[in-house]
Design a protein around this motif. Structure first.
Motif, mmCIF file in Angstrom:
data_model
loop_
_atom_site.group_PDB
_atom_site.id
_atom_site.type_symbol
_atom_site.label_atom_id
_atom_site.label_comp_id
_atom_site.label_asym_id
_atom_site.label_seq_id
_atom_site.Cartn_x
_atom_site.Cartn_y
_atom_site.Cartn_z
ATOM 1 N N LYS A 92 -4.472 -0.798 -18.241
ATOM 2 C CA LYS A 92 -4.927 -1.039 -19.617
ATOM 3 C C LYS A 92 -5.631 0.203 -20.177
ATOM 4 N N ALA A 93 -6.465 0.827 -19.349
ATOM 5 C CA ALA A 93 -7.189 2.024 -19.807
ATOM 6 C C ALA A 93 -6.215 3.131 -20.210
ATOM 7 N N PHE A 94 -5.089 3.233 -19.487
ATOM 8 C CA PHE A 94 -4.096 4.274 -19.781
ATOM 9 C C PHE A 94 -3.020 3.783 -20.748
ATOM 10 N N GLY A 95 -3.041 2.498 -21.091
ATOM 11 C CA GLY A 95 -2.021 1.960 -21.993
ATOM 12 C C GLY A 95 -0.618 2.012 -21.406
ATOM 13 N N VAL A 96 -0.506 1.748 -20.109
ATOM 14 C CA VAL A 96 0.810 1.729 -19.455
ATOM 15 C C VAL A 96 1.049 0.351 -18.849
ATOM 16 N N SER A 97 2.314 0.075 -18.503
ATOM 17 C CA SER A 97 2.643 -1.208 -17.884
ATOM 18 C C SER A 97 2.291 -1.165 -16.401
ATOM 19 N N ILE A 98 2.301 -2.339 -15.778
ATOM 20 C CA ILE A 98 2.015 -2.425 -14.347
ATOM 21 C C ILE A 98 2.909 -3.482 -13.719
ATOM 22 N N ASP A 99 3.437 -3.159 -12.547
ATOM 23 C CA ASP A 99 4.321 -4.110 -11.862
ATOM 24 C C ASP A 99 4.346 -3.757 -10.373
ATOM 25 N N VAL A 100 4.993 -4.625 -9.580
ATOM 26 C CA VAL A 100 5.130 -4.331 -8.154
ATOM 27 C C VAL A 100 5.962 -3.054 -8.004
ATOM 28 N N ASP A 101 5.424 -2.114 -7.238
ATOM 29 C CA ASP A 101 6.047 -0.810 -7.055
ATOM 30 C C ASP A 101 6.807 -0.836 -5.715
ATOM 31 N N PRO A 102 8.113 -0.515 -5.727
ATOM 32 C CA PRO A 102 8.899 -0.612 -4.484
ATOM 33 C C PRO A 102 8.345 0.271 -3.364
ATOM 34 N N ARG A 103 7.799 1.448 -3.717
ATOM 35 C CA ARG A 103 7.222 2.319 -2.685
ATOM 36 C C ARG A 103 6.005 1.650 -2.045
ATOM 37 N N ALA A 104 5.184 1.037 -2.859
ATOM 38 C CA ALA A 104 3.976 0.384 -2.341
ATOM 39 C C ALA A 104 4.360 -0.844 -1.509
ATOM 40 N N ARG A 105 5.392 -1.569 -1.974
ATOM 41 C CA ARG A 105 5.868 -2.746 -1.228
ATOM 42 C C ARG A 105 6.353 -2.319 0.155
ATOM 43 N N ALA A 106 7.077 -1.205 0.219
ATOM 44 C CA ALA A 106 7.575 -0.701 1.504
ATOM 45 C C ALA A 106 6.411 -0.338 2.435
ATOM 46 N N MET A 107 5.352 0.239 1.850
ATOM 47 C CA MET A 107 4.171 0.554 2.676
ATOM 48 C C MET A 107 3.538 -0.708 3.258
ATOM 49 N N LEU A 108 3.442 -1.753 2.421
ATOM 50 C CA LEU A 108 2.851 -3.013 2.900
ATOM 51 C C LEU A 108 3.663 -3.576 4.061
ATOM 52 N N LEU A 109 4.979 -3.416 3.985
ATOM 53 C CA LEU A 109 5.853 -3.981 5.034
ATOM 54 C C LEU A 109 5.722 -3.232 6.369
ATOM 55 N N GLU A 110 5.083 -2.069 6.354
ATOM 56 C CA GLU A 110 4.801 -1.405 7.636
ATOM 57 C C GLU A 110 3.717 -2.147 8.404
ATOM 58 N N TYR A 111 2.944 -2.958 7.689
ATOM 59 C CA TYR A 111 1.742 -3.553 8.285
ATOM 60 C C TYR A 111 1.821 -5.074 8.290
ATOM 61 N N LYS A 115 7.647 -12.224 6.161
ATOM 62 C CA LYS A 115 7.336 -13.659 5.941
ATOM 63 C C LYS A 115 5.883 -13.855 5.463
ATOM 64 N N ASP A 116 5.002 -12.899 5.798
ATOM 65 C CA ASP A 116 3.599 -13.013 5.373
ATOM 66 C C ASP A 116 3.324 -12.310 4.047
ATOM 67 N N LEU A 117 4.341 -11.648 3.510
ATOM 68 C CA LEU A 117 4.132 -10.908 2.251
ATOM 69 C C LEU A 117 4.234 -11.875 1.072
ATOM 70 N N ASN A 118 3.185 -12.707 0.953
ATOM 71 C CA ASN A 118 3.161 -13.722 -0.108
ATOM 72 C C ASN A 118 2.805 -13.097 -1.454
ATOM 73 N N GLU A 119 2.758 -13.944 -2.468
ATOM 74 C CA GLU A 119 2.523 -13.459 -3.836
ATOM 75 C C GLU A 119 1.177 -12.733 -3.945
ATOM 76 N N ALA A 120 0.161 -13.286 -3.257
ATOM 77 C CA ALA A 120 -1.170 -12.665 -3.315
ATOM 78 C C ALA A 120 -1.128 -11.256 -2.724
ATOM 79 N N ARG A 121 -0.520 -11.141 -1.555
ATOM 80 C CA ARG A 121 -0.487 -9.816 -0.917
ATOM 81 C C ARG A 121 0.362 -8.835 -1.736
ATOM 82 N N GLY B 188 -5.632 -12.361 2.270
ATOM 83 C CA GLY B 188 -4.295 -12.570 1.707
ATOM 84 C C GLY B 188 -3.719 -13.951 2.015
ATOM 85 N N ASP B 189 -4.240 -14.623 3.066
ATOM 86 C CA ASP B 189 -3.739 -15.950 3.429
ATOM 87 C C ASP B 189 -4.413 -17.069 2.645
ATOM 88 N N ILE B 190 -5.529 -16.780 2.012
ATOM 89 C CA ILE B 190 -6.235 -17.818 1.262
ATOM 90 C C ILE B 190 -6.363 -17.473 -0.221
#
Lengths: 250, 250
Positions: A92-111, A115-121, B188-190
């Motif tokens: 909002k401060a920069f006036g740009v859009s925001i969405d799930v970033d595929p690079r960031a999603r790939a990083m999360l999947l390293e950890y 099956k645990d990558l729910n909406e919150a995560r 992330g689970d809750i």
């Protein structure tokens, strides 16, 4: 813009985001660490703000400070829960859009297993458009950098990992050098000669920090001389050391 | 203006003045203490700024914050040395004169022999016109209050003494109540059920603080529910506790 190696200083501000610091529940440990590391590498931390988990407060602080300083760091508010609103506030401060970033999603999947990558995560992979990622060696969910703003986690160990990851990319000035001289005197007894030295060496910054020595119960003063030029530090530091000796002898 | 007993909240900001905090040399201990005490008595700390020993920075922060919050506290920069410029900066921010105050001078003489009350120490009696004094039980040199701005020392023990001296004079709101519930779960689970509870109880503020348990090495989460009304705290807190139990059982 300041180029690397330029004699001009490189400046920064830090925004600590979190109700828990303002309520006193969590004692912040990030300000001291960021201050120390930036000083080490030659970036001058000029201001810190602690703001609440309130979008308009974060937006206002980011926009005020990114206009005034070379870099703005933020800590906190990039986890998976409803109170983690930093990434959206930065977008909002920069006036740009925001969405799930595929690079960031790939990083999360390293950890995190898929099956645990729910909406919150997945919220932790929401990155403002145009930002580059800042790697997190501890738990993978990345920070990011957009323009001159660097967004880091609030958990100290993760924040420290992100800071080390991003520091090599940043411009630096000449590091501030410093020398501390202990005066076995109350600061009120050495204030007058100290002021004279400060006036004689305007390129040095001289600070006076009184304390009570726990061992002998006496009031003493740490005198801290800072300068970018080694010659200035030596000259002003020697002047302070001589003044302290003269005072002790007198 | 908010009167005592009014249901509206009473707000405050804190300005920490000092190069030594921004350079990382001194690790600030005042933010956490002020945050905790204000929360205890029912004053909401909404923002903290750390600024350098630079007059225009202090003036800008004081004027920005005193317009927005019921009270502004400052710490640091009221000693006898050349780098102690807070009192002069406050006078400038308010557009009033500043001089040695006979009441403050008398306080100094309780602690300092007249022969030792040199020009530097007398600086500690410089008080902006129209300010009231805040007593210092530790070393006598007073803080002061002008308008809604309360100026305190930077040394933690002295700052704490001044804060206790001034708190009884201030208006307070209803203290924020809080309850902490430990979830033996990664946040992330809750996060999803927690968000629902936060939406159900908009008058409660629910924070989620993940940490790694040093004993068993597992990631856990402290859930902090805050509200001004005991009924809201009980209802939202019970909802969070039930969610945590359900999650553990599931």
């Amino acid at each position: 813009m300041v180029e690397a190696g330029d004699a001009r200083s490189v400046t920064a501000a830090l925004i600590v985001i979190g109700d828990e610091v303002l309520s006193g529940r969590t004692k912040d440990k990030n300000i001291g660490h960021v201050a120390e590391r930036l000083t080490d590498v030659g970036i001058d931390l000029r201001e810190v703000r602690v703001v609440a988990d309130v979008e308009e407060d974060i937006v206002a602080a980011v926009n005020a400070l990114r206009a005034r300083f070379d870099y703005v760091f933020t800590t906190g508010g990039i986890g998976p829960t409803h109170d983690d609103i930093t990434a959206d506030a930065i977008a909002k401060a920069f006036g740009v859009s925001i969405d799930v970033d595929p690079r960031a999603r790939a990083m999360l999947l390293e950890y995190i297993a898929e099956k645990d990558l729910n909406e919150a995560r997945l919220r932790m992979a929401r990155i403002p458009a145009g930002a580059s990622l800042v790697v997190n060696e501890v738990s993978k969910a990345p920070g990011f950098r957009i323009g001159n703003v660097i967004v880091m986690a609030g958990v100290p160990r993760i924040m420290q990992s992100m800071l080390e990851a991003v520091l090599p990319e940043l411009r630096k000035g000449r590091p501030m050098l410093s020398r501390t001289i202990l005066a076995e005197a109350k600061e009120g007894d050495i204030a007058a000669p100290l002021r004279k030295i400060a006036e004689t060496y305007p390129n040095a910054i001289i600070g006076s920090y009184p304390f009570r020595d726990e061992v002998d119960g006496r009031y003493k003063t740490n005198l801290v001389v800072r300068a970018r030029e080694p010659e200035t530090l030596a000259a002003a530091g020697d002047a302070v050391a001589r003044m302290v000796e003269d005072n002790a002898g007198g």
